[in-house]
Motif scaffolding. Structure first.
Motif, PDB file in Angstrom:
ATOM      1  N   ARG A   4     -75.285 -16.636  39.425  1.00  0.00           N
ATOM      2  CA  ARG A   4     -76.139 -17.431  38.218  1.00  0.00           C
ATOM      3  C   ARG A   4     -75.819 -18.875  38.262  1.00  0.00           C
ATOM      4  O   ARG A   4     -76.650 -19.478  37.440  1.00  0.00           O
ATOM      5  CB  ARG A   4     -75.523 -16.746  36.945  1.00  0.00           C
ATOM      6  N   PRO A  41     -83.563 -24.284  34.538  1.00  0.00           N
ATOM      7  CA  PRO A  41     -83.172 -25.278  33.577  1.00  0.00           C
ATOM      8  C   PRO A  41     -83.506 -26.715  33.979  1.00  0.00           C
ATOM      9  O   PRO A  41     -83.969 -27.365  32.856  1.00  0.00           O
ATOM     10  CB  PRO A  41     -81.892 -24.916  33.567  1.00  0.00           C
ATOM     11  N   ARG A  44     -87.299 -27.158  32.676  1.00  0.00           N
ATOM     12  CA  ARG A  44     -87.326 -27.157  31.509  1.00  0.00           C
ATOM     13  C   ARG A  44     -86.960 -28.560  30.677  1.00  0.00           C
ATOM     14  O   ARG A  44     -87.586 -29.082  29.839  1.00  0.00           O
ATOM     15  CB  ARG A  44     -86.599 -25.998  30.517  1.00  0.00           C
ATOM     16  N   ARG A  70     -79.093 -28.483  25.248  1.00  0.00           N
ATOM     17  CA  ARG A  70     -79.328 -27.201  24.859  1.00  0.00           C
ATOM     18  C   ARG A  70     -79.197 -26.210  26.179  1.00  0.00           C
ATOM     19  O   ARG A  70     -78.363 -25.164  26.412  1.00  0.00           O
ATOM     20  CB  ARG A  70     -80.646 -26.820  24.439  1.00  0.00           C
ATOM     21  N   GLU A  71     -79.776 -26.785  27.254  1.00  0.00           N
ATOM     22  CA  GLU A  71     -79.490 -26.193  28.649  1.00  0.00           C
ATOM     23  C   GLU A  71     -77.824 -26.164  28.887  1.00  0.00           C
ATOM     24  O   GLU A  71     -77.654 -25.047  29.402  1.00  0.00           O
ATOM     25  CB  GLU A  71     -80.349 -26.670  29.724  1.00  0.00           C
ATOM     26  N   LYS A  73     -75.502 -26.152  27.243  1.00  0.00           N
ATOM     27  CA  LYS A  73     -74.562 -25.229  26.144  1.00  0.00           C
ATOM     28  C   LYS A  73     -74.859 -24.047  26.943  1.00  0.00           C
ATOM     29  O   LYS A  73     -73.943 -23.151  26.667  1.00  0.00           O
ATOM     30  CB  LYS A  73     -74.934 -25.461  24.922  1.00  0.00           C
ATOM     31  N   ARG A  74     -76.079 -23.623  27.185  1.00  0.00           N
ATOM     32  CA  ARG A  74     -76.420 -22.205  27.739  1.00  0.00           C
ATOM     33  C   ARG A  74     -75.625 -22.021  28.855  1.00  0.00           C
ATOM     34  O   ARG A  74     -75.176 -20.938  29.186  1.00  0.00           O
ATOM     35  CB  ARG A  74     -78.105 -22.080  27.850  1.00  0.00           C
ATOM     36  N   LEU A  75     -75.626 -22.830  29.886  1.00  0.00           N
ATOM     37  CA  LEU A  75     -75.069 -22.645  31.085  1.00  0.00           C
ATOM     38  C   LEU A  75     -73.308 -22.527  30.811  1.00  0.00           C
ATOM     39  O   LEU A  75     -72.687 -21.489  31.420  1.00  0.00           O
ATOM     40  CB  LEU A  75     -75.219 -23.653  31.975  1.00  0.00           C
ATOM     41  N   ASN A  76     -72.918 -23.432  30.023  1.00  0.00           N
ATOM     42  CA  ASN A  76     -71.191 -23.344  29.762  1.00  0.00           C
ATOM     43  C   ASN A  76     -70.869 -22.214  28.916  1.00  0.00           C
ATOM     44  O   ASN A  76     -69.900 -21.632  29.062  1.00  0.00           O
ATOM     45  CB  ASN A  76     -71.046 -24.472  28.989  1.00  0.00           C
ATOM     46  N   SER A  77     -71.882 -21.650  28.334  1.00  0.00           N
ATOM     47  CA  SER A  77     -71.610 -20.324  27.361  1.00  0.00           C
ATOM     48  C   SER A  77     -71.591 -19.191  28.464  1.00  0.00           C
ATOM     49  O   SER A  77     -70.635 -18.322  28.040  1.00  0.00           O
ATOM     50  CB  SER A  77     -72.633 -20.013  26.426  1.00  0.00           C
ATOM     51  N   ARG A  78     -71.987 -19.150  29.621  1.00  0.00           N
ATOM     52  CA  ARG A  78     -72.034 -18.194  30.264  1.00  0.00           C
ATOM     53  C   ARG A  78     -70.531 -18.099  31.032  1.00  0.00           C
ATOM     54  O   ARG A  78     -69.868 -17.287  31.730  1.00  0.00           O
ATOM     55  CB  ARG A  78     -72.866 -18.272  31.613  1.00  0.00           C
TER      56      ARG A  78
END
Length: 183
Positions: A4, A41, A44, A70-71, A73-78
């Motif tokens: 991912r 990402p 976007r 936002r992108e 944050k989304r990648l780091n949340s994984r």
């Protein structure tokens, strides 16, 4: 995470160049089409700037920063599960160490173990095994977390560089009137 968090999943440098080339060759509309072909990402984030091509540079930059945040944050949340494992594994190992030491001292107290090291051995062994197990889990988890985090950070820097090029290309374009005709 390895699958991912590949460049291909973020949007590679080549993908970013494709968008920039489309902008130079055909304007924002064509670049937006390039972004839409692969919903990644990077696309976007750059799409946000392209959608605001006619707006002032500072307004466009702020929107792109927000989209980028936002992108990222989304990648780091994984990556959060790796971080949690890396933090909790040594604590669980330490808990096992404490329990092993408690067992060792209980053996001494309850079995008149002064001068009998074999009664201490089981508890101390348990303490050392749990500590080692916790570290064996935590070290690779932390290493993987920081390795993946570096990939996300590298993506953020690459995206920023590409956006600066995109912004420069937009600034070089002649302004259009409200009807879309070149003034």
């Amino acid at each position: 995470r390895t699958i991912r968090l590949r460049d291909r999943e973020f949007g590679s440098l080549g993908y970013g160049r494709t968008i920039l080339d489309a902008l130079v060759a055909g304007g924002p509309a064509r670049a937006l089409e390039a972004c839409e072909r692969e919903p990644l990402p990077l696309g976007r984030i750059l799409r946000t700037g392209l959608q605001r091509a006619e707006r002032p540079s500072l307004e466009r930059e702020k929107a792109v920063e927000d989209a980028g945040a936002r992108e990222i944050k989304r990648l780091n949340s994984r990556l959060r599960p790796l971080s949690v494992v890396g933090v909790l594994a040594p604590l669980l190992g330490f808990l096992g160490t404490v329990l092993g030491m408690i067992q060792a001292f209980l053996n001494i107290a309850l079995k008149d173990g002064i001068g009998r090291p074999e009664l201490l051995a089981a508890g101390i062994s348990q303490a050392l095994v749990t500590t080692a197990a916790g570290l064996c889990v935590a070290i690779p988890a932390q290493a993987a977390y920081y390795w993946f985090r570096a990939r996300v950070d590298r993506f953020a820097r690459r995206t920023e560089d590409l956006y600066l090029e995109l912004d420069e290309a937009l600034a070089r374009r002649p302004p259009t009137s409200a009807t879309g005709a070149v003034s």
